[in-house]
Design a protein around this motif. Structure first.
Motif, PDB file in Angstrom:
ATOM      1  N   GLU A   2       0.829  -1.196   0.000  1.00 28.33           N
ATOM      2  CA  GLU A   2       0.000   0.000   0.000  1.00 28.33           C
ATOM      3  C   GLU A   2       0.869   1.254   0.000  1.00 28.33           C
ATOM      4  N   GLN A   3       0.506   2.200  -0.859  1.00 25.70           N
ATOM      5  CA  GLN A   3       1.281   3.430  -0.951  1.00 25.70           C
ATOM      6  C   GLN A   3       0.649   4.499  -0.059  1.00 25.70           C
ATOM      7  N   LYS A   4       1.485   5.143   0.769  1.00 30.04           N
ATOM      8  CA  LYS A   4       1.010   6.174   1.680  1.00 30.04           C
ATOM      9  C   LYS A   4       1.043   7.527   0.985  1.00 30.04           C
ATOM     10  N   GLY A   5       0.111   8.392   1.398  1.00 31.83           N
ATOM     11  CA  GLY A   5       0.161   9.772   0.939  1.00 31.83           C
ATOM     12  C   GLY A   5       1.254  10.521   1.676  1.00 31.83           C
ATOM     13  N   PHE A   6       1.595  11.694   1.166  1.00 33.33           N
ATOM     14  CA  PHE A   6       2.703  12.446   1.760  1.00 33.33           C
ATOM     15  C   PHE A   6       2.429  12.806   3.207  1.00 33.33           C
ATOM     16  N   PHE A   7       1.210  13.241   3.522  1.00 29.71           N
ATOM     17  CA  PHE A   7       0.914  13.693   4.870  1.00 29.71           C
ATOM     18  C   PHE A   7       0.714  12.539   5.851  1.00 29.71           C
ATOM     19  N   GLN A   8       0.786  11.307   5.393  1.00 28.92           N
ATOM     20  CA  GLN A   8       0.736  10.150   6.273  1.00 28.92           C
ATOM     21  C   GLN A   8       2.132   9.633   6.612  1.00 28.92           C
ATOM     22  N   THR A   9       3.149  10.234   6.023  1.00 24.34           N
ATOM     23  CA  THR A   9       4.532   9.842   6.316  1.00 24.34           C
ATOM     24  C   THR A   9       5.086  10.717   7.435  1.00 24.34           C
ATOM     25  N   LYS A  10       6.288  10.376   7.906  1.00 20.60           N
ATOM     26  CA  LYS A  10       6.923  11.157   8.967  1.00 20.60           C
ATOM     27  C   LYS A  10       7.234  12.571   8.494  1.00 20.60           C
ATOM     28  N   ALA A  11       7.723  12.692   7.254  1.00 20.65           N
ATOM     29  CA  ALA A  11       8.036  14.020   6.710  1.00 20.65           C
ATOM     30  C   ALA A  11       6.775  14.866   6.563  1.00 20.65           C
ATOM     31  N   GLY A  12       5.695  14.245   6.188  1.00 18.96           N
ATOM     32  CA  GLY A  12       4.437  14.980   6.060  1.00 18.96           C
ATOM     33  C   GLY A  12       3.923  15.468   7.399  1.00 18.96           C
ATOM     34  N   GLY A  13       4.051  14.639   8.428  1.00 24.28           N
ATOM     35  CA  GLY A  13       3.636  15.049   9.771  1.00 24.28           C
ATOM     36  C   GLY A  13       4.461  16.204  10.296  1.00 24.28           C
ATOM     37  N   LEU A  14       5.762  16.160  10.034  1.00 29.69           N
ATOM     38  CA  LEU A  14       6.631  17.253  10.462  1.00 29.69           C
ATOM     39  C   LEU A  14       6.359  18.525   9.658  1.00 29.69           C
ATOM     40  N   THR A  15       5.966  18.375   8.400  1.00 29.23           N
ATOM     41  CA  THR A  15       5.595  19.538   7.597  1.00 29.23           C
ATOM     42  C   THR A  15       4.352  20.208   8.164  1.00 29.23           C
ATOM     43  N   ILE A  16       3.370  19.415   8.554  1.00 28.97           N
ATOM     44  CA  ILE A  16       2.162  19.968   9.161  1.00 28.97           C
ATOM     45  C   ILE A  16       2.497  20.662  10.475  1.00 28.97           C
ATOM     46  N   ALA A  17       3.374  20.056  11.269  1.00 34.00           N
ATOM     47  CA  ALA A  17       3.783  20.679  12.529  1.00 34.00           C
ATOM     48  C   ALA A  17       4.486  22.008  12.269  1.00 34.00           C
ATOM     49  N   PHE A  18       5.321  22.080  11.243  1.00 29.57           N
ATOM     50  CA  PHE A  18       6.002  23.327  10.902  1.00 29.57           C
ATOM     51  C   PHE A  18       5.006  24.395  10.467  1.00 29.57           C
ATOM     52  N   ILE A  19       4.024  24.021   9.681  1.00 29.60           N
ATOM     53  CA  ILE A  19       3.002  24.980   9.241  1.00 29.60           C
ATOM     54  C   ILE A  19       2.215  25.500  10.430  1.00 29.60           C
ATOM     55  N   VAL A  20       1.887  24.613  11.374  1.00 29.24           N
ATOM     56  CA  VAL A  20       1.166  25.037  12.581  1.00 29.24           C
ATOM     57  C   VAL A  20       2.026  26.005  13.397  1.00 29.24           C
TER      58      VAL A  20
END
Length: 63
Positions: A2-20
């Motif tokens: 199964e392929q994960k979306g970007f925001f479901q990966t570790k880098a995506g989570g950290l990107t969301i945290a940075f935006i917040v």
């Protein structure tokens, strides 16, 4: 596999945290400019939560 979306990966989570964090920083600046302590407090709490996202996910939720 199964392929994960970007925001479901570790880098995506950290990107969301940075935006917040950036949004919360802007909220703190607006709160300081207007003299509103509530907005500053909300911004500070958002920054703390965003900074604690990664350690909580790695050391508590993943275990």
């Amino acid at each position: 596999m199964e392929q994960k979306g970007f925001f479901q990966t570790k880098a995506g989570g950290l990107t969301i945290a940075f935006i917040v964090i950036m949004i919360a920083f802007a909220m703190i600046l607006v709160g300081l400019y207007t003299g509103t302590d509530v907005i500053c407090t909300i911004g500070f709490v958002l920054i703390v939560l965003a900074m604690l996202y990664s350690p909580v996910k790695v050391y508590i939720l993943s275990k």
